[in-house]
Design an enzyme around this catalytic site. Structure first.
Site, PDB file in Angstrom:
ATOM      1  N   GLU A   1      -5.850  18.199 -35.376  1.00  0.00           N
ATOM      2  CA  GLU A   1      -7.097  17.668 -34.944  1.00  0.00           C
ATOM      3  C   GLU A   1      -7.117  16.541 -33.905  1.00  0.00           C
ATOM      4  OE1 GLU A   1      -9.519  16.664 -38.797  1.00  0.00           O
ATOM      5  OE2 GLU A   1      -7.396  17.182 -39.394  1.00  0.00           O
TER       6      GLU A   1
ATOM      7  N   ASN B   1       0.832  -1.235  -0.123  1.00  0.00           N
ATOM      8  CA  ASN B   1       0.204   0.056  -0.048  1.00  0.00           C
ATOM      9  C   ASN B   1       0.988   1.261  -0.134  1.00  0.00           C
ATOM     10  OD1 ASN B   1      -2.102  -1.744  -0.065  1.00  0.00           O
ATOM     11  ND2 ASN B   1      -2.676  -1.497   2.350  1.00  0.00           N
TER      12      ASN B   1
ATOM     13  N   SER C   1      -5.462  12.931 -48.504  1.00  0.00           N
ATOM     14  CA  SER C   1      -6.799  12.195 -48.459  1.00  0.00           C
ATOM     15  C   SER C   1      -6.590  11.325 -49.375  1.00  0.00           C
ATOM     16  CB  SER C   1      -7.765  13.171 -48.853  1.00  0.00           C
ATOM     17  OG  SER C   1      -9.031  12.481 -49.563  1.00  0.00           O
TER      18      SER C   1
ATOM     19  N   LYS D   1      -6.040  17.489 -50.944  1.00  0.00           N
ATOM     20  CA  LYS D   1      -6.312  17.868 -49.645  1.00  0.00           C
ATOM     21  C   LYS D   1      -4.827  17.827 -49.029  1.00  0.00           C
ATOM     22  CE  LYS D   1      -9.554  18.053 -47.462  1.00  0.00           C
ATOM     23  NZ  LYS D   1     -10.324  17.100 -47.144  1.00  0.00           N
TER      24      LYS D   1
ATOM     25  N   HIS E   1     -15.424  36.363 -31.037  1.00  0.00           N
ATOM     26  CA  HIS E   1     -16.722  35.582 -31.561  1.00  0.00           C
ATOM     27  C   HIS E   1     -16.494  34.980 -32.935  1.00  0.00           C
ATOM     28  CE1 HIS E   1     -19.400  37.757 -28.653  1.00  0.00           C
ATOM     29  NE2 HIS E   1     -18.570  38.542 -29.079  1.00  0.00           N
TER      30      HIS E   1
HETATM   31  N1  ARG Z   1      -1.327  -3.136  -7.735  1.00  0.00           N
HETATM   32  C1  ARG Z   1      -1.802  -2.521  -6.440  1.00  0.00           C
HETATM   33  C2  ARG Z   1      -2.258  -1.216  -6.823  1.00  0.00           C
HETATM   34  O1  ARG Z   1      -1.794  -0.647  -7.904  1.00  0.00           O
HETATM   35  C3  ARG Z   1      -0.829  -2.532  -5.211  1.00  0.00           C
HETATM   36  C4  ARG Z   1      -1.207  -2.348  -3.967  1.00  0.00           C
HETATM   37  C5  ARG Z   1      -1.996  -3.708  -3.448  1.00  0.00           C
HETATM   38  N2  ARG Z   1      -2.192  -3.593  -2.166  1.00  0.00           N
HETATM   39  C6  ARG Z   1      -3.056  -4.607  -1.695  1.00  0.00           C
HETATM   40  N3  ARG Z   1      -3.221  -4.383  -0.615  1.00  0.00           N
HETATM   41  N4  ARG Z   1      -3.625  -5.524  -2.530  1.00  0.00           N
HETATM   42  O2  ARG Z   1      -2.958  -0.365  -6.073  1.00  0.00           O
END
Ligand code: ARG
Length: 469
Positions: free
Chosen positions: A300, A120, A287, A293, A166
């Site tokens: 674009e 995390n 084109s 063209k 405009h």
């Molecule tokens: N692949 C996960 C993401 O991008 C990584 C973190 C995953 N954490 C977990 N507790 N499963 O968020």
């Protein structure tokens, strides 16, 4: 043993301790992010190196393990650089792919790398580091477009063209002035991108799963080694927040919308109806059916890329809306949006640089167009105010009648109408007023700060160059 079984077995080793069955194929497919997050492999390795250095310095792992880990990560770096690393979907994401390979290579020591961290904080930090690097590269690319625009302005500082409101002819302006407007817009874009960079200055690594860690980690050193300003103060905030990515996308959305406006001008200017500009052959497409063209495809597409980048920004806002603290897997979908937005932006700005470097302008057509639409009508009104002391509203009314008269009598420009015709509307209009109604006089007169007069444009260019040396 086929590959799939091998992968699944590895997966078991990474987090499957409590499971008896392997994840279903569809779960694996929806859960895996490796196809996207392999883009931040370098950040994952950089963060792991900083983490391992810190773990050893704090006596949490041995010096020998650290050396093995760093040696292994160096090998993985060269494997990825040389395209020899096989990313496996069974290993879900970049973090598990690298960690599993490391352990395969160095054994036991590889398994110690994850001490005091979690995927995390790892993912949040890798992603933040990637975003910071992407922001810096974007700023440099914008500066280079600004330099091109300033050079093109300098070459055309006194070329006269119609200025529009405009999309109706309003007043004559100089092409140099028009191009410098974009230099200013891009300057604010860089300011915003730079702010996003600084607001992403807190290092998240060490927040661990969400609550911090009992290991005596040294977060300051890790932050420093990775170029962050400092560690974040709250571990829950660290793993849950993605506002750094939102800010980056917000700044990027505004910047691409600015580029998209310039792209739109290229489309207009290069049309035969306008005839103001011609894209070089290497920035025009043909084109398949209409041989005459010359299409401005790249311009674009920049307009369309703008739509996508803004949509990505909105998508991330919607992902975060209603998410409780801290990490939820929803957050995994952040990276595809941010990576995609930066890649689209980089492609767009590369194309814009190419187009703006080589586009050629048609002085004659722009001048001709600048004279149409009674573009100097305001100059006559200003003269009535200045010389006769009329209130502006009254002057405006008189000039309205003058324009109507010119139109009815087939004079396409005020400068081409004889004095006697003006005097039919208001006898006080004199020869002196007439001499101001050509487009050259009009642009030269606009010397107020930020105005379009060629001398002003020159000064703005000098100032810009001085400030950006
Ligand atoms: N692949 C996960 C993401 O991008 C990584 C973190 C995953 N954490 C977990 N507790 N499963 O968020």
């Amino acid at each position: 043993m086929d590959n799939k079984d091998k992968g699944s077995e590895t997966q078991q080793k990474m987090w499957g301790g409590r499971f008896e069955a392997l994840p279903s194929e569809a779960l694996q497919a929806i859960n895996a992010s490796i196809s996207v997050d392999q883009k931040m492999w370098r950040e994952d390795i950089d963060c792991s190196v900083a983490h391992a250095n810190m773990l050893a310095a704090q006596g949490i792992i041995s010096e020998t393990d650290k050396v093995a880990i760093i040696g292994g990560l160096e090998k993985i770096t060269s494997q990825i650089e040389n395209g020899e690393f096989e990313f496996s979907i069974e290993l879900e994401d970049i973090h598990l792919n690298i960690e599993a390979r490391l352990t395969e290579m160095i054994g036991e020591a590889g398994k110690r790398l994850h001490t005091g961290r979690s995927r995390n904080d790892q993912v949040a930090n890798d992603f933040k580091l990637w975003t910071r690097r992407a922001l810096q590269s974007t700023i440099t690319q914008i500066e280079s477009l600004q330099n091109i625009l300033v050079n093109r302005s300098e070459q055309h500082f006194d070329w006269i063209m119609p200025g529009f409101t405009h999309l109706q002819t309003a007043q004559p302006v100089t092409l140099g002035h028009h191009l410098l407007a974009y230099v200013e817009m891009l300057e604010r874009d860089n300011f915003r991108l730079n702010n996003a960079f600084h607001n992403a200055g807190e290092c998240v690594l060490g927040s661990a799963a969400l609550a911090g860690t009992p290991f005596p980690i040294d977060r300051e050193t890790v932050a420093q080694e990775l170029g962050f300003d400092c560690p974040n103060a709250n571990s829950m905030d660290g793993v849950a927040s993605r506002d750094f990515a939102l800010e980056a996308l917000g700044a990027l959305s505004i910047a691409i919308v600015n580029l998209s406006r310039l792209a739109d001008e290229i489309v207009l200017w290069s049309s035969p109806q306008f005839g103001f500009a011609r894209l070089s052959d290497d920035w025009s497409t043909g084109s398949s059916i209409m041989p005459q063209k010359r299409n401005p495809d790249a311009a674009e597409l920049i307009r369309a890329k703008a739509a996508k980048i803004c949509a990505n920004s909105n998508a991330l806002l919607m992902i975060l809306k209603g998410l409780p603290l801290t990490y939820s897997k929803d957050l995994q979908e952040d990276k595809v949006l941010v990576f995609g937005a930066f890649e689209d932006f980089w492609l767009s700005i590369t194309a814009m640089r190419g187009m703006m470097e080589t586009i050629t302008f048609n002085r004659e057509n722009m001048l001709k167009a600048a004279k149409l639409g009674y573009s100097t009508a305001t100059d006559l009104a200003d003269w009535l105010v200045r010389e006769l002391g009329l209130p502006f509203r009254e002057a405006h009314h008189i000039v309205g009648a003058v324009v109507k008269h010119a139109e009815q009598n087939n004079y396409p420009e005020l400068a081409l109408m004889p004095l006697s015709e003006f005097q039919k509307i208001d006898a006080r209009i004199s020869e002196a007023a007439l001499s101001l109604l050509n487009v050259e006089a009009s642009v030269s007169s606009r010397t107020s700060l930020g105005g379009t007069a060629p001398n002003n444009v020159k000064m703005q260019i000098e100032k810009w160059k001085d400030e950006h040396e």
